[in-house]
Design a protein around this motif. Structure first.
Motif, short mmCIF file in Angstrom:
data_model
loop_
_atom_site.label_atom_id
_atom_site.label_comp_id
_atom_site.label_asym_id
_atom_site.label_seq_id
_atom_site.Cartn_x
_atom_site.Cartn_y
_atom_site.Cartn_z
N ALA A 169 -26.45 -8.51 19.02
CA ALA A 169 -27.78 -8.73 17.40
C ALA A 169 -26.47 -9.72 17.02
CB ALA A 169 -27.56 -7.27 17.51
N PHE A 170 -24.81 -9.20 17.05
CA PHE A 170 -23.87 -10.49 16.19
C PHE A 170 -23.95 -11.17 16.40
CE2 PHE A 170 -20.03 -11.49 14.82
CZ PHE A 170 -20.16 -11.20 13.37
N LEU A 171 -24.22 -11.69 17.89
CA LEU A 171 -23.67 -12.82 18.33
C LEU A 171 -24.62 -13.76 17.89
CD1 LEU A 171 -21.59 -12.22 21.27
CD2 LEU A 171 -20.38 -12.83 19.71
N LEU A 172 -26.30 -13.54 18.56
CA LEU A 172 -26.78 -13.66 17.27
C LEU A 172 -27.16 -13.87 16.19
CD1 LEU A 172 -29.61 -12.49 20.06
CD2 LEU A 172 -29.77 -14.58 19.66
N ALA A 173 -26.52 -13.55 14.95
CA ALA A 173 -26.59 -13.80 13.82
C ALA A 173 -25.76 -14.54 13.34
CB ALA A 173 -26.61 -12.22 13.41
N ASN A 174 -24.19 -14.37 13.86
CA ASN A 174 -23.32 -15.65 14.24
C ASN A 174 -23.26 -16.64 14.42
OD1 ASN A 174 -20.25 -15.42 14.83
ND2 ASN A 174 -21.17 -15.81 13.23
N GLU A 175 -24.14 -17.01 15.21
CA GLU A 175 -24.67 -18.22 15.68
C GLU A 175 -25.68 -18.84 14.60
OE1 GLU A 175 -26.21 -20.26 19.60
OE2 GLU A 175 -27.81 -18.87 18.65
N GLN A 176 -26.77 -17.58 14.25
CA GLN A 176 -27.21 -18.65 12.56
C GLN A 176 -26.54 -18.65 11.82
OE1 GLN A 176 -30.30 -19.20 13.47
NE2 GLN A 176 -31.08 -20.25 10.96
N GLY A 177 -25.74 -17.47 11.12
CA GLY A 177 -24.68 -17.86 9.98
C GLY A 177 -24.53 -19.25 10.15
N TYR A 178 -23.97 -20.09 10.95
CA TYR A 178 -23.42 -20.95 11.42
C TYR A 178 -24.43 -22.10 11.19
CZ TYR A 178 -18.45 -19.77 13.51
OH TYR A 178 -17.01 -19.51 13.86
N ARG A 179 -25.06 -22.28 11.64
CA ARG A 179 -26.48 -23.14 11.43
C ARG A 179 -26.72 -23.16 10.15
NH1 ARG A 179 -26.60 -25.68 16.72
NH2 ARG A 179 -25.97 -24.72 18.02
#
Length: 232
Positions: A169-179
């Protein structure tokens, strides 16, 4: 900006290249290989890529376990946690990266301030402006490469090497955070999927595109030096 930063900027001789991306994207491995390549081309290179997880992360994880808290970010809350890690990054760069910019021709880092902003967004921290106030004082990379790896693949890599401190869940949110970062459009996005050698070839191509191919073919004549910036 302080006099120390002004002086460092005046003396800067190095090109600064930083990687960004999810945990498990291969940033530390690839930046080290990139440094070796530039060194083989005849350049003096310094690499800032300390093995993870950081002391701050390990300590917070231990404190969380002692308190019976599942997530280390919940020990002090996301705002305080990210402010602590931001100041640690600030210290590390001012003590190690900043001096190297005036003594080497290339300085490579496996992370930068951008990583903190993306992680803060992923955690729902409300103090990104404060983080930018602190980390915005640091030198900006001449090239920032986003190593693009799907969250599921990144998680699989972390689990395979026994360092899976992040959840899906964090990795998904982190990817969105970058983008969603306003700077994302300026990143050089490079696929991190595939063999280590194929990803490295893409990174080298990105460096050539930004800085030109001259001197990056192994025929540069200056003295070769490669060093990993040691922690104090």
């Amino acid at each position: 900006m302080t006099d120390a930063f002004d002086t460092a900027a005046e003396r800067r001789t190095a090109r600064l290249v930083s990687l960004a991306g999810l945990d498990g994207a291969g940033k530390t491995t690839q930046v080290s290989l990139l440094g070796r390549w530039l060194s083989d081309c005849g350049y003096s290179v310094a690499v800032e890529a300390p093995p993870g997880p950081s002391l701050t992360r390990r300590t917070l994880t231990e404190v969380a376990a002692q308190r019976g808290v599942a997530d280390f970010r919940d020990v002090f809350g996301p705002d305080v946690t990210h402010l602590i890690t931001a100041f640690m990054r600030y210290r590390d760069w001012t003590e190690r990266v900043l001096p190297a910019l005036s003594t080497h021709q290339w300085v490579l880092t496996d992370r930068s301030a951008i990583c903190h902003y993306a992680a803060a967004r992923a955690d729902g921290a409300g103090n990104e402006a404060d983080l930018r106030l602190v980390l915005g004082r640091l030198p900006q990379p001449d090239l920032l490469i986003y190593l693009d790896v799907p969250p599921g693949e990144a998680l699989g890599r972390l689990n395979a090497r026994g360092s899976g401190l992040e959840n899906g869940a964090f990795l998904l949110a982190n990817e969105q955070g970058y983008r969603t970062l306003p700077e994302f459009g300026t990143f050089e996005v490079v696929s991190g999927t595939g063999s280590v050698s194929s990803v490295q070839s893409r990174l080298r191509a990105a460096v050539r595109r930004r800085f030109g191919a001259a001197g990056l073919d192994g025929r540069h004549t200056r003295t070769t030096a490669y060093s990993r910036i040691a922690k104090k």
